[in-house]
Design a protein around this motif. Structure first.
Motif, PDB file in Angstrom:
ATOM      1  N   ILE A  87       0.857  -1.173   0.000  1.00 59.02           N
ATOM      2  CA  ILE A  87       0.000   0.000   0.000  1.00 59.02           C
ATOM      3  C   ILE A  87       0.891   1.218   0.000  1.00 59.02           C
ATOM      4  CG2 ILE A  87      -1.716   1.305   1.290  1.00 59.02           C
ATOM      5  CD1 ILE A  87      -2.697  -1.343   2.415  1.00 59.02           C
ATOM      6  N   ALA A  88       0.749   2.043  -1.001  1.00 55.09           N
ATOM      7  CA  ALA A  88       1.579   3.244  -1.065  1.00 55.09           C
ATOM      8  C   ALA A  88       1.172   4.188   0.052  1.00 55.09           C
ATOM      9  CB  ALA A  88       1.399   3.910  -2.423  1.00 55.09           C
ATOM     10  N   GLN A  89       2.147   4.905   0.592  1.00 55.07           N
ATOM     11  CA  GLN A  89       1.835   5.869   1.637  1.00 55.07           C
ATOM     12  C   GLN A  89       1.594   7.243   1.020  1.00 55.07           C
ATOM     13  OE1 GLN A  89       1.223   5.487   4.928  1.00 55.07           O
ATOM     14  NE2 GLN A  89       1.247   3.336   4.361  1.00 55.07           N
ATOM     15  N   ALA A  90       0.567   7.914   1.523  1.00 57.55           N
ATOM     16  CA  ALA A  90       0.269   9.239   1.000  1.00 57.55           C
ATOM     17  C   ALA A  90       1.350  10.209   1.434  1.00 57.55           C
ATOM     18  CB  ALA A  90      -1.085   9.706   1.517  1.00 57.55           C
ATOM     19  N   SER A  91       1.811  11.004   0.513  1.00 58.18           N
ATOM     20  CA  SER A  91       2.774  12.031   0.886  1.00 58.18           C
ATOM     21  C   SER A  91       2.205  13.369   0.427  1.00 58.18           C
ATOM     22  CB  SER A  91       4.115  11.759   0.221  1.00 58.18           C
ATOM     23  OG  SER A  91       3.903  11.536  -1.163  1.00 58.18           O
ATOM     24  N   GLY A 109      -3.329  13.115   1.684  1.00 51.22           N
ATOM     25  CA  GLY A 109      -2.770  13.228   3.024  1.00 51.22           C
ATOM     26  C   GLY A 109      -3.710  13.944   3.975  1.00 51.22           C
ATOM     27  N   LEU A 110      -4.597  14.733   3.403  1.00 49.91           N
ATOM     28  CA  LEU A 110      -5.552  15.465   4.244  1.00 49.91           C
ATOM     29  C   LEU A 110      -6.909  14.769   4.311  1.00 49.91           C
ATOM     30  CD1 LEU A 110      -4.800  19.112   3.075  1.00 49.91           C
ATOM     31  CD2 LEU A 110      -4.181  18.046   5.238  1.00 49.91           C
ATOM     32  N   MET A 121     -12.058  14.564   6.016  1.00 44.73           N
ATOM     33  CA  MET A 121     -13.402  14.059   5.694  1.00 44.73           C
ATOM     34  C   MET A 121     -14.128  13.649   6.971  1.00 44.73           C
ATOM     35  SD  MET A 121     -13.439  11.633   2.371  1.00 44.73           S
ATOM     36  CE  MET A 121     -11.740  11.256   2.074  1.00 44.73           C
ATOM     37  N   ILE A 122     -13.386  12.971   7.874  1.00 46.96           N
ATOM     38  CA  ILE A 122     -13.994  12.521   9.130  1.00 46.96           C
ATOM     39  C   ILE A 122     -14.029  13.653  10.130  1.00 46.96           C
ATOM     40  CG2 ILE A 122     -13.802  10.866  11.004  1.00 46.96           C
ATOM     41  CD1 ILE A 122     -12.255   9.074   9.020  1.00 46.96           C
ATOM     42  N   ALA A 123     -12.934  14.418  10.175  1.00 39.96           N
ATOM     43  CA  ALA A 123     -12.801  15.418  11.237  1.00 39.96           C
ATOM     44  C   ALA A 123     -13.826  16.536  11.102  1.00 39.96           C
ATOM     45  CB  ALA A 123     -11.390  15.987  11.221  1.00 39.96           C
ATOM     46  N   LEU A 124     -14.136  16.933   9.868  1.00 41.96           N
ATOM     47  CA  LEU A 124     -15.039  18.072   9.707  1.00 41.96           C
ATOM     48  C   LEU A 124     -16.430  17.795  10.272  1.00 41.96           C
ATOM     49  CD1 LEU A 124     -13.887  19.336   6.202  1.00 41.96           C
ATOM     50  CD2 LEU A 124     -13.674  20.544   8.381  1.00 41.96           C
ATOM     51  N   PRO A 125     -17.108  16.726   9.814  1.00 41.57           N
ATOM     52  CA  PRO A 125     -18.427  16.488  10.408  1.00 41.57           C
ATOM     53  C   PRO A 125     -18.355  16.170  11.905  1.00 41.57           C
ATOM     54  CG  PRO A 125     -17.876  14.786   8.802  1.00 41.57           C
ATOM     55  CD  PRO A 125     -16.799  15.793   8.738  1.00 41.57           C
TER      56      PRO A 125
END
Lengths: 522, 646
Positions: free
Chosen positions: B13-17, B22-23, B27-31
């Motif tokens: 699984i490639a890691q997001a950089s 990466g942000l 999606m979860i944090a806002l609601p």
């Protein structure tokens, strides 16, 4: 003493006394003698003013000297083998002196003691003395003698010195018990009972000592232990002697079936004296018990441990169960003290096995500090809850105290929780230390009995809390006298100690470990 | 612990950089932040609560869209991106690192959840405008969106489980949103309790995974799934299926969904039609390496799906409550998805495609039903509707488009995705294929019948309104979401299915289906389906379109009663579980009162009595004390002698 016996007839060698090492004891006894002189020569109105600082300063000085000795690090047997100066004895001396200091602070408050002990209760003579404002100030030197006796009793390295210490401790206490200002008949009855039964137990102790001497040819504790391995054919002397010696000691700690005096005496005695007995005497008596069963009878542990099992179980159960039906606060605390003596005996049994000696020893030492402070604090609170007739002893009078005086009731509830061994109080770590040592010493069944007894005991502690906080106060209920700075200070110190030992027990545990680590000198 | 990961190679699984991926935690944090602000802020946020909640949901949608396009910009092999967040539970062997996994499967769900979710947020502004607790409603909706996104985006089973429980909580709170209605409170409790049964299965399944693989992260588990024994995989598969059954209202844990319609209609649309109830399908699809190694569990999934699709359809035929009829339909459609997911690699992508189209048309129809209820004074009884097409044209048209989509009218969304499922079911080998395919085919016919019945009873025929009903079209804030969802109902299927667009998109996650030929409009199965659908519609027209509909429900045949009573699901639960449970609790109470309390009280009385008796030994006489001491001393001496001479 054995040196005396070994010396050629006709010559009496001059005994050597290590004055520096005995300095704490000497200071206390010296202050007591000065106190007697004060009684004899100082004018009546000045006596109190001299006694209080004299007593407190001598106790504080003795404590300071004990610390110096502990720091100095010399561990040996002083006074021709009569007095041991070692880790446990220094720790116990320090404990006794602090607890005695705190207890003596309660003495001067609020006319606890009789105006004239010799007057017949209810006589005109008594009324006269009351009007005169007379006070029996002899309590201070008497207490100092008793405290000095405790120091000697717990540090004695031969049976004779121990007996002398026992008597020097007990005789002034017999007197002090009869000096309550209120309910004098009850107080005098307590004094007489304590004296009769104490004399009876002393006789057991003395007889046991004689039999042991017959077995070992010495009263020196170490020599008795040496003789255990070699001598044979005189076992009956040994066993009966050890049993009778034990009876004399068990009486002092109030172990069942020798506990009968405790409730009557604790109830009748002036409360400051009860506090002194419940803390100082208990500590001193356990010091002596440990010394006898460790130093003198250590090689006999396979024999005395089973018997001690029975005594410990009986003590815990009797203390816990009988406390349930008590209606007087001081009697209830007396039975609680019996139950605690049983818990401590569990630790004494754990010292028997060689591997966990130190662990059990340090557990007992910690327990004694923790319990001593809590019990002095509890009795100090008892002196503050007052009726027209003196202290409000009956439990029903304590109903609703939490609404009338929430702070005092809260502190008392805290002491009760500490007795019950609730975590975050000193009682928890005390019990934990002793029980953990007992488990690793193979006395798990004993610990189970101890825990069950604690559960039973928790019932009557919590019952008092419920009574204080969840009942309505009676309209003519007792008043809470908070006028005395001394008593308030005692309660505060005891509460602080109970908290600190419950939250940060490590320093005192380390101290107890260090004391136990140096073991008893022989 | 025998871990199969003795030497675990790094998961591919490639890691997001940096970048939007990466942000993606936003999606979860806002609601979640929206929910927190509204719940903590309390009444002070009443004035703007609904706007904040909607804005948070929309912002989350924007992040999802950006992440989606960034993912599209990568090659197919690089479309699985991990986002490490923090070390969640570092406890000895259990080391849970919380992270997100952005891949085609999870981003599809994220788009559906935030997209449909945002539309429903907007709709709710109008629908809940008269409710004094609107702010609380939006905070729960935000909480739901956050939890649902965690469920689908987490890269490990523990994160999934947290989201799983979070949506369960939000569902419970929203079903019981109108707490003053006892029926709503009971329904919320029922949903919660029935879901507990499923959650047990999921939890134990996760425990088993940890015990077997020594980790709960997807990457290593799926990579090494083939090394575990079939027995373990079957057990895990069945346990996960149990969890899926609870959340997705599949037999035998279906009973809560119909009662859950007590919640406000937007909730029914979002949670109990479009998103949460499909979490079971997600779980099965996500765990595809496990099910691929456990054919028995896979077959169980297909059977549960087939049975539920028929049961839900039958229930839908007899309900007069418009929302319950739609709920039965939801059960049935999720049954289709489960069936597809149970077909293995041939069905995963189709299941998710149907899930997405269903999300559009079912949400649209639920919101349409809400619009109708809004017009009819919150009456849900279809027998009192009739002839509404003229007064509510927008609602009628959008609802009609959804209707065409669900029955599989050629060209509409459901036509493509459902046909694929039926075909794939027939594609199974031997008898199995005929049974599963037959069930799916029969379900399509029944679906056409009950949906046509619903249409005719609501929008056609004469008016059977209550006297005080004055139906009117809903405000634009409610109709615009309907219109947007209708677009999805029309074109979604073709967009996803034609050219195998979606199947290729999902390939990195679920693999390439074998013998898949692309969509064939003139396949024999498809033609038979169309004939049966036409028959269903015709039957409904004969029964409900041509004849007048009685306002009072007729007694009906045995089959109707059977369907009306939810196939006796509640009765079965009551007699098999509730009654024995009650007997058990009664016995436990009895045992506690008589046995335990008796023992405890007896013990206390015994101790007290002993105390009272022992107390008499304390006579107060010094002579008796001395005597007891004497005897005590004698006993101690005697005992010591005895012990010493042993």
């Amino acid at each position: 003493m054995s040196t005396l016996l070994a010396a050629p007839p006709g010559t009496i060698p001059a005994p050597t006394i290590e004055y520096t090492q005995l300095a704490p004891m000497m200071l206390v006894f010296g202050a007591a003698i000065v106190g007697v002189l004060v009684e004899a020569f100082a004018p009546r109105h000045l006596r109190s003013a001299v006694h209080v600082p004299l007593t407190l300063l001598s106790l504080a000085g003795a404590f300071a000297l004990t610390i110096l000795l502990a720091v100095d690090g010399t561990r040996n047997v002083a006074a021709m083998g009569a007095v041991a100066v070692d880790g446990p004895s220094l720790f116990i001396h320090g404990t006794i002196l602090v607890l005695a200091f705190v207890s003596v602070l309660l003495f001067n408050e609020r006319l606890q003691f009789v105006s004239q002990a010799a007057s017949v209760p209810g006589s005109t003579e008594e009324e006269d003395s009351l009007e005169e404002g007379a006070v029996q100030t002899e309590v201070y030197p008497l207490a100092l003698f008793a405290i000095g006796g405790m120091l000697l009793f717990s540090a004695a390295n031969d049976l004779l010195a121990m007996f002398v210490g026992l008597e020097v401790m007990s005789l002034p206490l017999y007197l002090l018990c009869g000096l309550a200002r209120r309910r004098r008949l009850l107080s005098q009855e307590a004094a007489v009972k304590y004296f009769l039964l104490g004399a009876f137990s002393s006789a057991f102790f003395l007889y046991g000592m004689a039999l042991i001497y017959g077995f070992a040819g010495s009263v020196d504790l170490a020599k008795i232990n040496d003789a255990l391995g070699s001598a044979s054919g005189r076992d009956t002397l040994l066993y009966v002697g050890a049993a009778l010696l034990g009876v004399g000691l068990l009486f002092k700690i109030g172990a069942a079936p020798f506990q009968a005096w405790k409730p009557d005496v604790y109830q009748g005695a002036p409360t400051p004296i009860t506090a002194l007995m419940a803390s100082g005497t208990l500590v001193a008596a356990f010091g002596a018990v440990l010394r006898v069963f460790w130093v003198a009878l250590g090689n006999l542990d396979w024999d005395w441990r089973p018997v001690m099992w029975g005594v410990a179980i009986l003590t815990m159960v009797v203390g816990a169960i009988l406390a349930i039906t008590q209606t007087d606060i001081k009697r209830m605390l007396a039975y609680s003290s019996i139950a605690h003596a049983g818990f401590l005996l569990t630790g004494v049994i754990a010292t028997g096995g060689p591997a966990q000696n130190e662990e059990a020893l340090s557990g007992i030492l910690f327990y004694l500090v923790a319990y001593g402070f809590t019990t002095v604090g509890a009795f100090a609170v008892v002196t503050m809850v007052r009726d027209a007739g003196g202290e409000a002893g009956h439990l029903s009078r304590w109903a609703g105290l939490g609404k009338r005086s929430p702070l005092l009731a809260g502190v008392f509830a805290f002491f009760l929780l500490a007795f019950a061994g609730i975590p975050l109080t000193s009682g928890f770590f005390g019990k934990y230390a002793v029980f953990a040592a007992a488990v690793s010493g193979g006395a798990t069944p004993l610990v189970i009995v101890g825990v069950v007894s604690s559960a039973i005991a928790a019932f009557f502690y919590v019952r008092v809390i419920v009574l204080m906080f969840f009942s309505d106060p009676a309209p003519d209920g007792p008043t809470v006298d908070v006028s005395s700075m001394g008593t308030a200070a005692v309660v505060a110190v005891a509460a602080a100690a109970t908290v600190v030992l419950g939250v940060l027990p490590q320093p005192v545990l380390d101290l107890a470990d260090a004391a136990a680590h140096s073991l008893f000198v022989r | 612990m025998t871990s199969l990961l003795a030497a675990a190679p790094a998961a591919e699984i490639a890691q997001a950089s940096g970048g939007v991926l990466g942000l993606s935690w936003l999606m979860i944090a806002l609601p979640l932040a929206g929910a927190a602000i509204l719940l903590v802020g309390g009444r002070r946020t009443n004035s703007f609560g609904h706007l904040l909640g909607t804005a948070m949901s929309l912002a989350s949608f924007v992040v999802a869209v950006l992440a989606f396009f960034e993912l599209l910009g990568r090659t197919a092999e690089q479309r699985r991106v991990g986002v490490e967040l923090f070390d969640f539970i570092p406890a000895g062997q259990l080391d849970v690192k919380m992270g997100l996994l952005i891949d085609p499967l999870s981003i599809s769900f994220a788009l559906l959840i935030t997209g449909v979710g945002s539309l429903i947020h907007i709709y709710s502004i109008g629908y809940m405008s008269h409710d004094p607790d609107r702010r609380r409603f939006f905070s729960y909706l935000n909480l739901f969106v956050a939890a649902m996104l965690l469920l689908v985006l987490a890269d490990n089973y523990v994160g999934l489980y947290i989201g799983w429980e979070g949506v369960g909580l939000a569902s419970y709170l929203l079903i019981g949103f109108w707490q003053f209605k006892p029926s709503a409170a009971v329904a919320a409790k029922k949903a919660f309790i029935v879901n507990r049964v499923g959650d047990f299965g999921l939890a134990i399944g996760i425990f088993t995974l940890f015990a077997t693989f020594g980790t709960v992260a997807y990457g290593p588990i799926f990579e090494h799934a083939d090394k575990a024994s079939t027995g373990i995989l079957t057990a895990v598969g069945l346990l996960l299926l149990l969890g899926a059954c609870g959340k997705s209202a599949q037999l035998p844990l279906q009973s809560w969904l119909l009662d859950a319609m007590e919640g406000p209609t937007p909730v029914s649309a979002l949670i109990h039609a479009a998103t949460m109830v499909t979490a079971g399908v997600y779980l099965i699809t996500r765990s595809n390496p496990i099910f691929d190694g456990a054919p028995t569990a896979q077959l169980a999934v297909a059977i549960v799906g087939a049975a539920t699709l028929l049961a839900g359809a039958i229930i839908g035929c007899a309900k007069d409550d418009i929302k319950k009829a739609l709920a039965g339909s939801t059960m049935s459609q999720i049954g289709y998805m489960m069936l597809a997911a149970g077909l293995g690699p041939a069905g995963y992508a189709i299941a998710i495609a149907h899930l997405i189209t269903h999300g559009f048309f079912k949400a649209g129809m639920f919101l349409g039903a809400g619009s109708v209820m809004h017009a009819m004074n919150d009456d849900v009884n279809m027998r009192k509707y009739g002839g509404l097409r003229k007064v509510m044209p927008i609602t009628f048209i959008t609802f009609g488009l959804g209707y065409l989509a669900i029955i599989g009218f050629p060209g509409f969304a459901g036509y493509f995705t459902k046909d694929l499922i039926i075909e794939a079911a027939f594609g199974q080998e031997g008898v199995r294929g005929y049974l599963l395919g037959g069930a799916a085919l029969l379900g399509a016919a029944i679906t056409a019948f009950y949906m046509s019945r619903l249409m005719f009873m609501t929008f056609f025929g004469e008016k059977r309104w209550d006297k005080d009903a004055h139906p009117h079209e809903s405000p634009p804030v409610m109709t615009w979401p309907l219109i947007l969802l209708a677009i999805g109902s029309v074109g979604g299927g073709a967009f996803l299915v034609l050219g195998d667009r979606f199947i290729h998109f999902l390939e990195p996650v679920v693999g390439k289906p074998e013998n898949h030929h692309g969509f064939n409009p003139v396949a024999p199965v498809g033609l038979i389906t169309l004939v049966l659908v036409a028959a269903g519609v015709a039957l409904a027209w004969v029964m409900y379109g041509r004849r007048p509909v009685p306002v009072e429900a007729p007694r009906g045949s045995f089959l109707t009663v059977f369907a009306r009573r939810d196939l006796y699901g509640d009765a079965i639960n009551e007699s098999l579980l509730m009654r024995p449970g009650q007997w058990l609790t009664r016995f436990a109470v009895f045992f506690d009162n008589r046995g335990v309390d008796g023992l405890v009280n007896g013990l206390a009385a015994g101790v007290g009595g002993t105390s009272g008796r022992l107390r008499r030994l304390q006579t107060g006489f010094a002579r008796s004390y001395a005597l007891s001491m004497f005897f005590g001393a004698a006993i101690v001496a005697g005992a010591l002698l005895l012990v010493g001479n042993l």
